[in-house]
Design a protein around this motif. Structure first.
Motif, PDB file in Angstrom:
ATOM      1  N   THR A 103     -15.933 -50.933 -53.489  1.00  0.00           N
ATOM      2  CA  THR A 103     -16.122 -52.289 -52.976  1.00  0.00           C
ATOM      3  C   THR A 103     -17.164 -53.004 -53.817  1.00  0.00           C
ATOM      4  O   THR A 103     -17.775 -52.431 -54.734  1.00  0.00           O
ATOM      5  N   SER A 104     -17.394 -54.241 -53.482  1.00  0.00           N
ATOM      6  CA  SER A 104     -18.437 -54.996 -54.189  1.00  0.00           C
ATOM      7  C   SER A 104     -19.821 -54.520 -53.793  1.00  0.00           C
ATOM      8  O   SER A 104     -20.801 -54.747 -54.499  1.00  0.00           O
ATOM      9  N   GLY A 105     -19.868 -53.874 -52.638  1.00  0.00           N
ATOM     10  CA  GLY A 105     -21.173 -53.414 -52.162  1.00  0.00           C
ATOM     11  C   GLY A 105     -21.935 -54.496 -51.469  1.00  0.00           C
ATOM     12  O   GLY A 105     -22.877 -54.248 -50.728  1.00  0.00           O
ATOM     13  N   THR A 106     -21.611 -55.725 -51.731  1.00  0.00           N
ATOM     14  CA  THR A 106     -22.213 -56.865 -51.035  1.00  0.00           C
ATOM     15  C   THR A 106     -21.076 -57.789 -50.668  1.00  0.00           C
ATOM     16  O   THR A 106     -20.175 -58.053 -51.448  1.00  0.00           O
ATOM     17  N   SER A 107     -21.051 -58.237 -49.497  1.00  0.00           N
ATOM     18  CA  SER A 107     -20.036 -59.176 -49.044  1.00  0.00           C
ATOM     19  C   SER A 107     -20.726 -60.307 -48.311  1.00  0.00           C
ATOM     20  O   SER A 107     -21.950 -60.364 -48.257  1.00  0.00           O
ATOM     21  N   ALA A 108     -19.968 -61.187 -47.797  1.00  0.00           N
ATOM     22  CA  ALA A 108     -20.564 -62.286 -47.050  1.00  0.00           C
ATOM     23  C   ALA A 108     -20.467 -61.956 -45.575  1.00  0.00           C
ATOM     24  O   ALA A 108     -19.557 -62.412 -44.876  1.00  0.00           O
ATOM     25  N   LEU A 154     -29.808 -48.380 -53.574  1.00  0.00           N
ATOM     26  CA  LEU A 154     -30.366 -49.115 -52.446  1.00  0.00           C
ATOM     27  C   LEU A 154     -29.956 -50.583 -52.462  1.00  0.00           C
ATOM     28  O   LEU A 154     -29.800 -51.214 -51.411  1.00  0.00           O
ATOM     29  N   ALA A 155     -29.737 -51.135 -53.664  1.00  0.00           N
ATOM     30  CA  ALA A 155     -29.352 -52.546 -53.741  1.00  0.00           C
ATOM     31  C   ALA A 155     -27.944 -52.770 -53.215  1.00  0.00           C
ATOM     32  O   ALA A 155     -27.651 -53.822 -52.626  1.00  0.00           O
ATOM     33  N   THR A 156     -27.063 -51.832 -53.446  1.00  0.00           N
ATOM     34  CA  THR A 156     -25.669 -51.944 -52.987  1.00  0.00           C
ATOM     35  C   THR A 156     -25.249 -50.606 -52.397  1.00  0.00           C
ATOM     36  O   THR A 156     -24.419 -49.893 -52.962  1.00  0.00           O
ATOM     37  N   PRO A 157     -25.790 -50.227 -51.242  1.00  0.00           N
ATOM     38  CA  PRO A 157     -25.553 -48.884 -50.699  1.00  0.00           C
ATOM     39  C   PRO A 157     -24.127 -48.650 -50.219  1.00  0.00           C
ATOM     40  O   PRO A 157     -23.742 -47.518 -49.979  1.00  0.00           O
ATOM     41  N   SER A 158     -23.331 -49.723 -50.082  1.00  0.00           N
ATOM     42  CA  SER A 158     -21.962 -49.565 -49.575  1.00  0.00           C
ATOM     43  C   SER A 158     -20.918 -49.788 -50.655  1.00  0.00           C
ATOM     44  O   SER A 158     -19.755 -50.088 -50.354  1.00  0.00           O
ATOM     45  N   ILE A 159     -21.300 -49.628 -51.930  1.00  0.00           N
ATOM     46  CA  ILE A 159     -20.345 -49.909 -52.997  1.00  0.00           C
ATOM     47  C   ILE A 159     -19.226 -48.862 -53.037  1.00  0.00           C
ATOM     48  O   ILE A 159     -18.092 -49.151 -53.415  1.00  0.00           O
TER      49      ILE A 159
END
Length: 616
Positions: A136-141, A110-115
């Motif tokens: 991916t990083s799962g978090t981007s800007a 849930l913290a990085t659902p798109s990793i």
């Protein structure tokens, strides 16, 4: 003083650093790819259809059930590891409205659902396609989330290598995603014109003997859409190999034959639906709905061949008739010996007779029996025929039935009923009745015949000069209607009607005119005494125009949009011609068939159709 390194050395260091990072990245991917994805993280499908929120709690069709309450992307419990969602598309009141969308498959906590991302595909409907895996990083800007996200950090901005798909209003879509871990994988969008039907039941065949096909019935929750194909998949070697057979559906019910197997073989099977025709691999990935006995599958074990016995016999037809002395009157009967009858030749040791009596009593007491000849197979049954008219020289009312014997076994008697008959019991399955009269002096018997090329008329009557134009009932023998009249020399106009209860009935002669027959002073008959009608009070289905010309002098054309098979049989059920049909015009040569009435059956994965054919 510190000396600066040459610029090429800095670049070299940068290349080395990137190489190390790439090696670590690939090692991580390699470790992950050895298993399925983490089930508690599941798979999601964020995209422009839900403003890229991930997990897609704002559209449950694209959210997995492990991370979002009531999420509809679920892990399928049996078969190849896969995740599935089914959603509807319409202008209003559906999961989505029609249009072009960008999206991606994602998995992660849930913290990085798109990793973990699978993308780079333009969807082609009803095709398995390969999706590229990206870590991916799962978090981007990302840019500021769209309004309504309330600052949710799980906004998943679109990538430059998103997937794209075009969805159509009025359609349903089933998406299956192949779970083979954190590597490239496959997925499929299957499009149907209605909500996919559920498979309600799959039958067990009971006792199946060696080398005999097993008939399996499949039912669905409602009639399927034209896009759906119902399959029965079976295996005889513990699913090392398997075969999927299309089920011929009619409404909500269908049947299919599993080919015969040797004794001792265990056959496992289940039913599923798909939109893909001629499936021979990737059955689970291409399944929409499945019924497999809660994962245990259905099964039966083939038994050895039992001692053959006659398990069923009947008086097939006719139920009754009227002739003059010396005229032919063919009587038919059928018998069933599982595993033996229904072949190109009669079952070994099987004998048949047609018997008659002036008393409507049990056939066991009758002394008069005529040997019947084998005429061919009708499905799993052997068919026999004898001419009763030539065996009875005197006028009167006679009752008739069939008798069968296998080798030196007991005699078994067949009776008639409108539902197909069975063993004679005098109540439900009874004897036929034949009336024989002598010809009138100075007259000659003339046999009039109407062949019903439509197979739809149920009450044909003859009328003409010889009946004072009053309708007279005819005898029906498998859609061939006959009547014998004693006529003095002369010329007679005549025709036939379907008596539908109206004052004049339905005139069955094409063009509305009369037919004509002439009887000479010596009894020679000329003119028309046999006529094939293609007129009926019921409308022909539009699909009948896929077969032409009808009647045919030999060449026959079948125009279908899909592949299938055709079977042509005579009116006793004997198969005469069969073959494959390719899309478009298919030529069938009926030149070897004698003039008469025939039955054409066309089967494809989606339908079975029946036609009546007239060979001129």
């Amino acid at each position: 003083m510190k000396k600066n390194l040459p610029s090429f050395s800095k670049n070299a260091n940068r290349v080395i650093l990137l190489t190390i990072i790439s090696f670590i990245f690939q090692s991580i991917c390699g470790l992950k790819s050895q298993a399925q994805i983490i089930q508690t993280e599941g798979i999601n499908m964020p995209g422009s259809w839900n403003a890229w929120l991930n997990p897609p709690a704002n559209n449950l069709a694209f959210a997995n059930s492990m991370q979002v309450t009531n999420g509809r992307i679920i892990k399928m419990p049996t078969g190849a590891s896969r995740w599935q969602t089914i959603f509807s598309v319409a202008a209003s009141g559906a999961d989505l409205s029609g249009g072009s969308y960008q999206w991606k498959f994602t998995s992660g906590p849930l913290a990085t659902p798109s990793i973990n991302v699978w993308s780079d595909v333009t969807v082609a409907m009803n095709q398995l396609q390969s999706y590229t895996f990206h870590l991916t990083s799962g978090t981007s800007a990302p840019p500021p989330p769209p309004s309504g996200h309330g600052g949710n950090t799980n906004y998943a901005p679109p990538l430059t290598n998103n997937n794209s798909v075009v969805l159509t209003n009025g359609k349903w879509y089933t998406v299956n995603w192949e779970d083979i871990g954190y590597i490239n994988c496959r997925a499929i969008f299957m499009q149907t014109s209605a909500q996919p039907v559920s498979i309600a039941s799959v039958s067990l065949p009971g006792t199946v003997i060696a080398n005999t096909a097993a008939s399996i019935t499949v039912s669905t929750s409602q009639p399927k859409s034209p896009d759906e194909i119902i399959y029965l998949r079976y295996s005889t070697d513990g699913w090392i190999t398997s075969t999927a057979l299309p089920v011929a559906m009619s409404g909500s019910n269908g049947s299919v034959l599993i080919p015969g197997q040797v004794a001792g073989t265990t056959v496992a099977y289940y039913a599923f639906s798909s939109t893909l025709a001629n499936l021979s691999a990737d059955f689970d990935l291409c399944s929409i709905k499945v019924l497999n006995n809660a994962g245990a599958n259905y099964s039966y074990t083939v038994e050895g061949t039992p001692i053959p016995v006659i398990t069923w016999a009947n008086l097939q037809l006719p139920a009754s008739g009227s002739i003059e002395t010396g005229q032919a009157f063919n009587v038919f009967g059928q018998a069933l010996i599982p595993g033996l009858t229904g072949q190109a030749v009669a079952a070994p040791g099987l004998q048949a007779w047609i018997g008659y009596s002036s008393s409507n009593s049990s056939p066991e007491t009758w002394p008069n029996w005529i040997q019947a000849d084998y005429t061919g197979a009708a499905g799993s049954y052997d068919v026999f025929k004898a001419d009763l008219g030539s065996a009875i020289p005197y006028e009167g009312i006679y009752y008739y039935a069939t008798r069968f014997q296998l080798n030196s076994g007991p005699y078994l008697y067949g009776g008639y009923s409108t539902s197909g008959g069975g063993f004679w019991d005098g109540i439900n399955n009874v004897s036929g009745e034949l009336t024989i009269t002598n010809p009138l002096p100075g007259t000659f018997p003339v046999l009039f015949t109407i062949i019903d090329g439509t197979l739809k008329n149920t009450n044909i009557k003859l009328k003409g000069d010889m009946t004072a134009w009053l309708p007279v009932s005819m005898t029906n023998l498998n859609h061939t209607w006959t009547l014998t009249r004693d006529l003095a020399p002369g010329t007679y106009q005549w025709g036939a009607i379907e008596d539908d209860g109206t004052s004049g009935g339905i005139w069955l002669i094409d063009g509305g005119g009369n037919l004509s027959v002439n009887v000479s002073a010596t009894g020679n008959i000329s003119g028309t005494v046999t006529y094939t009608t293609l007129i009926t009070g019921l409308d022909e289905p539009a699909s009948a125009y896929n077969v032409f010309p009808n009647p045919t002098s030999g060449p026959l054309f079948v125009n279908l949009p899909v592949r299938g098979i055709y079977l042509i049989s005579d009116m006793m059920g004997k198969n005469l011609l069969q073959g494959n049909i390719e899309p478009g015009n298919q030529h069938i040569d009926m030149g070897s068939c004698s003039p008469g009435l025939y039955h054409l059956e066309i089967r494809s994965a989606n339908f079975t159709r029946h036609y009546s054919l007239v060979r001129k």
